[in-house]
Design a protein around this motif. Structure first.
Motif, PDB file in Angstrom:
ATOM      1  N   ASP A 168       0.878  -1.161   0.000  1.00  0.00           N
ATOM      2  CA  ASP A 168       0.000   0.000   0.000  1.00  0.00           C
ATOM      3  C   ASP A 168       0.920   1.217   0.000  1.00  0.00           C
ATOM      4  O   ASP A 168       2.093   1.097  -0.317  1.00  0.00           O
ATOM      5  N   ASP A 169       0.448   2.353   0.380  1.00  0.00           N
ATOM      6  CA  ASP A 169       1.289   3.546   0.293  1.00  0.00           C
ATOM      7  C   ASP A 169       2.320   3.665   1.410  1.00  0.00           C
ATOM      8  O   ASP A 169       3.121   4.589   1.414  1.00  0.00           O
ATOM      9  N   LEU A 199       8.027 -20.462   4.398  1.00  0.00           N
ATOM     10  CA  LEU A 199       7.756 -19.204   3.706  1.00  0.00           C
ATOM     11  C   LEU A 199       7.862 -18.100   4.749  1.00  0.00           C
ATOM     12  O   LEU A 199       7.094 -18.069   5.719  1.00  0.00           O
ATOM     13  N   LEU A 200       8.849 -17.238   4.569  1.00  0.00           N
ATOM     14  CA  LEU A 200       9.056 -16.101   5.454  1.00  0.00           C
ATOM     15  C   LEU A 200       8.490 -14.870   4.755  1.00  0.00           C
ATOM     16  O   LEU A 200       8.852 -14.581   3.622  1.00  0.00           O
ATOM     17  N   THR A 201       7.576 -14.181   5.421  1.00  0.00           N
ATOM     18  CA  THR A 201       7.063 -12.903   4.911  1.00  0.00           C
ATOM     19  C   THR A 201       7.611 -11.802   5.800  1.00  0.00           C
ATOM     20  O   THR A 201       7.750 -11.971   7.016  1.00  0.00           O
ATOM     21  N   TRP A 202       7.939 -10.677   5.172  1.00  0.00           N
ATOM     22  CA  TRP A 202       8.609  -9.555   5.849  1.00  0.00           C
ATOM     23  C   TRP A 202       7.844  -8.312   5.435  1.00  0.00           C
ATOM     24  O   TRP A 202       7.955  -7.867   4.294  1.00  0.00           O
ATOM     25  N   GLU A 203       7.026  -7.789   6.348  1.00  0.00           N
ATOM     26  CA  GLU A 203       6.213  -6.606   6.049  1.00  0.00           C
ATOM     27  C   GLU A 203       6.603  -5.468   6.977  1.00  0.00           C
ATOM     28  O   GLU A 203       6.474  -5.572   8.190  1.00  0.00           O
ATOM     29  N   GLN A 204       7.091  -4.405   6.363  1.00  0.00           N
ATOM     30  CA  GLN A 204       7.577  -3.245   7.093  1.00  0.00           C
ATOM     31  C   GLN A 204       6.594  -2.105   6.858  1.00  0.00           C
ATOM     32  O   GLN A 204       6.584  -1.491   5.791  1.00  0.00           O
ATOM     33  N   ALA A 205       5.752  -1.833   7.861  1.00  0.00           N
ATOM     34  CA  ALA A 205       4.723  -0.799   7.750  1.00  0.00           C
ATOM     35  C   ALA A 205       5.217   0.475   8.425  1.00  0.00           C
ATOM     36  O   ALA A 205       5.359   0.529   9.652  1.00  0.00           O
ATOM     37  N   PHE A 206       5.494   1.479   7.617  1.00  0.00           N
ATOM     38  CA  PHE A 206       5.952   2.768   8.133  1.00  0.00           C
ATOM     39  C   PHE A 206       4.762   3.564   8.645  1.00  0.00           C
ATOM     40  O   PHE A 206       3.637   3.387   8.185  1.00  0.00           O
ATOM     41  N   ALA A 265       7.798   6.088   3.920  1.00  0.00           N
ATOM     42  CA  ALA A 265       7.888   4.840   3.152  1.00  0.00           C
ATOM     43  C   ALA A 265       8.415   5.095   1.747  1.00  0.00           C
ATOM     44  O   ALA A 265       9.305   4.382   1.263  1.00  0.00           O
ATOM     45  N   HIS A 266       7.899   6.105   1.093  1.00  0.00           N
ATOM     46  CA  HIS A 266       8.350   6.415  -0.263  1.00  0.00           C
ATOM     47  C   HIS A 266       9.781   6.945  -0.276  1.00  0.00           C
ATOM     48  O   HIS A 266      10.542   6.663  -1.197  1.00  0.00           O
TER      49      HIS A 266
END
Length: 143
Positions: A3-4, A105-112, A118-119
């Motif tokens: 997402d953004d 399965l490793l998922t890596w989600e970095q939510a700023f 983030a951008h």
């Protein structure tokens, strides 16, 4: 980007969810692989329990030091690790571990906290996270 404000990656590693979780749970193992290529770590506080503090300094290949303040927001053994990075840039990292044929399965989600950050870091963080997973894979291969 999902997402953004969320940067994501996923990779299947040839190790069990328990082995990967253990690579986060041990301060000495985590210090050996955390961060992009060329970085080393000094841990001042490493309390791997829900709500536990993780204070450390990343030492860059350029000789600069980067102080980090984080805490473990949630820990589910061999399932999920949630780390809140509590200094700039502010984000929450969620690492998911799901057993699959041939490993995990490793998922890596970095939510700023905000889309602007983030951008601004997207180009750097994407490759840095991939290097981090490469280093994790090498550390587990040595175990």
């Amino acid at each position: 980007m999902q997402d953004d404000r969320t940067l994501s990656t996923a990779r299947t590693l040839p190790f069990s969810p328990e082995a990967i979780y253990a690579a986060f749970a041990s301060g000495s193992v985590l210090a050996s692989w955390w961060g992009p290529d060329g970085f080393t770590n000094s841990f001042d506080t490493f309390d791997f329990v829900p709500g536990g503090k993780w204070l450390f300094t990343m030492h860059g290949p350029d000789g600069k030091n980067y102080a980090n303040t984080s805490y473990f927001a949630a820990l589910e053994p061999a399932v999920r690790i949630v780390i809140r990075h509590d200094c700039a840039p502010y984000f929450t990292l969620t690492v998911g571990l799901s057993p699959v044929e041939g490993g995990t399965l490793l998922t890596w989600e970095q939510a700023f906290d905000d889309a602007e950050t983030a951008h601004a870091v997207k180009a750097i963080v994407g490759s840095a996270n991939e290097q981090n997973l490469d280093r994790l894979t090498r550390a587990l291969g040595r175990a």
